[in-house]
Scaffold this motif. Structure first.
Motif, short mmCIF file in Angstrom:
data_model
loop_
_atom_site.label_atom_id
_atom_site.label_comp_id
_atom_site.label_asym_id
_atom_site.label_seq_id
_atom_site.Cartn_x
_atom_site.Cartn_y
_atom_site.Cartn_z
N ARG A 193 -10.56 -5.65 1.92
CA ARG A 193 -11.00 -4.59 2.84
C ARG A 193 -12.48 -4.75 3.19
O ARG A 193 -12.88 -4.59 4.34
CB ARG A 193 -10.75 -3.20 2.22
CG ARG A 193 -9.28 -2.80 2.26
CD ARG A 193 -9.01 -1.52 1.47
NE ARG A 193 -7.60 -1.23 1.49
CZ ARG A 193 -6.98 -0.42 2.37
NH1 ARG A 193 -7.68 0.22 3.28
NH2 ARG A 193 -5.68 -0.23 2.31
N ARG A 225 1.77 -4.20 8.68
CA ARG A 225 0.98 -4.79 7.58
C ARG A 225 1.91 -5.44 6.54
O ARG A 225 1.64 -6.54 6.07
CB ARG A 225 0.10 -3.71 6.94
CG ARG A 225 -0.87 -4.23 5.95
CD ARG A 225 -2.25 -3.64 6.15
NE ARG A 225 -2.34 -2.24 5.77
CZ ARG A 225 -2.69 -1.82 4.56
NH1 ARG A 225 -2.94 -2.69 3.60
NH2 ARG A 225 -2.81 -0.55 4.30
N SER A 277 0.84 -1.21 0.00
CA SER A 277 0.00 0.00 0.00
C SER A 277 0.86 1.24 0.00
O SER A 277 1.89 1.28 0.69
CB SER A 277 -0.83 0.07 1.28
OG SER A 277 -1.87 -0.80 1.22
N ASP A 286 1.74 -9.28 5.38
CA ASP A 286 1.47 -9.59 3.96
C ASP A 286 2.63 -10.36 3.31
O ASP A 286 2.41 -11.21 2.44
CB ASP A 286 1.20 -8.30 3.17
CG ASP A 286 -0.08 -7.59 3.61
OD1 ASP A 286 -0.90 -8.23 4.31
OD2 ASP A 286 -0.25 -6.40 3.27
O1 DC Z 1 -3.94 -2.93 -1.53
P1 DC Z 1 -4.66 -2.66 -0.22
O2 DC Z 1 -3.86 -1.84 0.73
O3 DC Z 1 -6.02 -2.10 -0.44
O4 DC Z 1 -4.86 -4.13 0.45
C1 DC Z 1 -5.38 -4.28 1.74
C2 DC Z 1 -4.90 -5.60 2.33
O5 DC Z 1 -5.51 -6.71 1.62
C3 DC Z 1 -3.41 -5.85 2.26
O6 DC Z 1 -2.75 -5.44 3.44
C4 DC Z 1 -3.27 -7.32 2.06
C5 DC Z 1 -4.56 -7.76 1.45
N1 DC Z 1 -4.46 -8.08 0.02
C6 DC Z 1 -4.07 -9.36 -0.31
O7 DC Z 1 -3.76 -10.14 0.56
N2 DC Z 1 -4.05 -9.74 -1.62
C7 DC Z 1 -4.37 -8.87 -2.60
N3 DC Z 1 -4.35 -9.29 -3.86
C8 DC Z 1 -4.73 -7.54 -2.28
C9 DC Z 1 -4.75 -7.17 -0.95
#
Ligand code: DC
Length: 239
Positions: A45, A191, A18, A195
């Motif tokens: 989200r 985060r 992000s 992730d």
């Molecule tokens: O891109 P974002 O910040 O809106 O994503 C929010 C959360 O969702 C991120 O911390 C991890 C998860 N996410 C994920 O695991 N796989 C994805 N393809 C997109 C987001």
């Protein structure tokens, strides 16, 4: 989960953490090419927020993964580009989403629900179906590694945690909102950690991705590098 899929239309994957500028880049590419836009983070989200509202995330007695899987299957999620606001509108069960999902708190919920394999599997079809209707810009963490492994163009856009926290603070300040730099930085680092280190679909560049660090680049410079990369893969964009 990394089975091979061929898509009838071009798919451009934009992965990364992000605040690296994925959203701005993805919108511009979709607009220039007339492609649809998949904001996969919004899916996590929404599930995170709904799970929080249903008190699922705070109840340690629940079988959380199965509850979240059920919740995910109960939702019909769709994306529509609004060319006036230059934003993607999200429809949940046919209705526009009214909740604010673009804040650190909901980002934290999203990252927590995203660790569960059953949640990720439940979201496979809604994501891959979007590539069946026409060209697609797919924004996320695992677009190039898991969801669209055969996509012709994959970009991993990153930036230092400090640069991303600086950008978030200036966004909030411009919007007249309070911003606590240290708290935002700590949230970003936590985060990223979750992730990148989860066992399923961790956030990482695909082997054939263009890896771009935007810490010292503005949106125009990022677009220009991606434009040249797309051209090398046979997808022409205006400069
Ligand atoms: O891109 P974002 O910040 O809106 O994503 C929010 C959360 O969702 C991120 O911390 C991890 C998860 N996410 C994920 O695991 N796989 C994805 N393809 C997109 C987001």
């Amino acid at each position: 989960m990394t089975t091979t899929h061929q898509y009838p239309h071009p798919v451009i994957c934009i992965d990364g953490p992000s605040g690296a500028g994925k959203g701005t880049l993805a919108y511009r590419l979709a607009d220039e090419l007339g492609f649809s836009l998949l904001d996969s983070g919004a899916l996590y989200r929404i599930i995170g927020l709904l799970a929080h509202k249903a008190n699922l995330l705070s109840d340690a007695t629940l079988d959380l993964e199965n509850q979240l899987e059920k919740l995910t299957h109960s939702l019909n999620l769709a994306f529509v580009i609004n060319h006036e606001t230059k934003m993607v509108e999200i429809l949940v069960n046919g209705e526009p989403l009214v909740d604010d999902i673009r804040n650190e708190t909901v980002g934290g919920y999203a990252s927590k629900v995203a660790v569960f394999p059953k949640v990720r599997t439940a979201l496979l079809d809604v994501q891959r179906d979007m590539a069946k209707r026409g060209g697609l810009i797919a924004d996320g963490r695992d677009m190039g590694t898991v969801i669209f492994p055969d996509a012709p163009v994959k970009v991993f856009l990153t930036a230092s945690a400090k640069a991303r926290a600086d950008r978030r603070v200036s966004q909030l300040t411009k919007a007249g909102k309070a911003a606590d730099y240290e708290a935002i930085l700590a949230e970003i680092v936590a985060r990223d950690e979750r992730d990148q280190n989860r066992s399923v679909a961790p956030s990482k560049p695909a082997d054939d991705a263009l890896v771009l660090d935007s810490s010292e680049l503005n949106a125009e410079q990022v677009y220009e590098k991606v434009r040249v990369f797309c051209q090398s893969k046979g997808i022409n964009l205006p400069n």
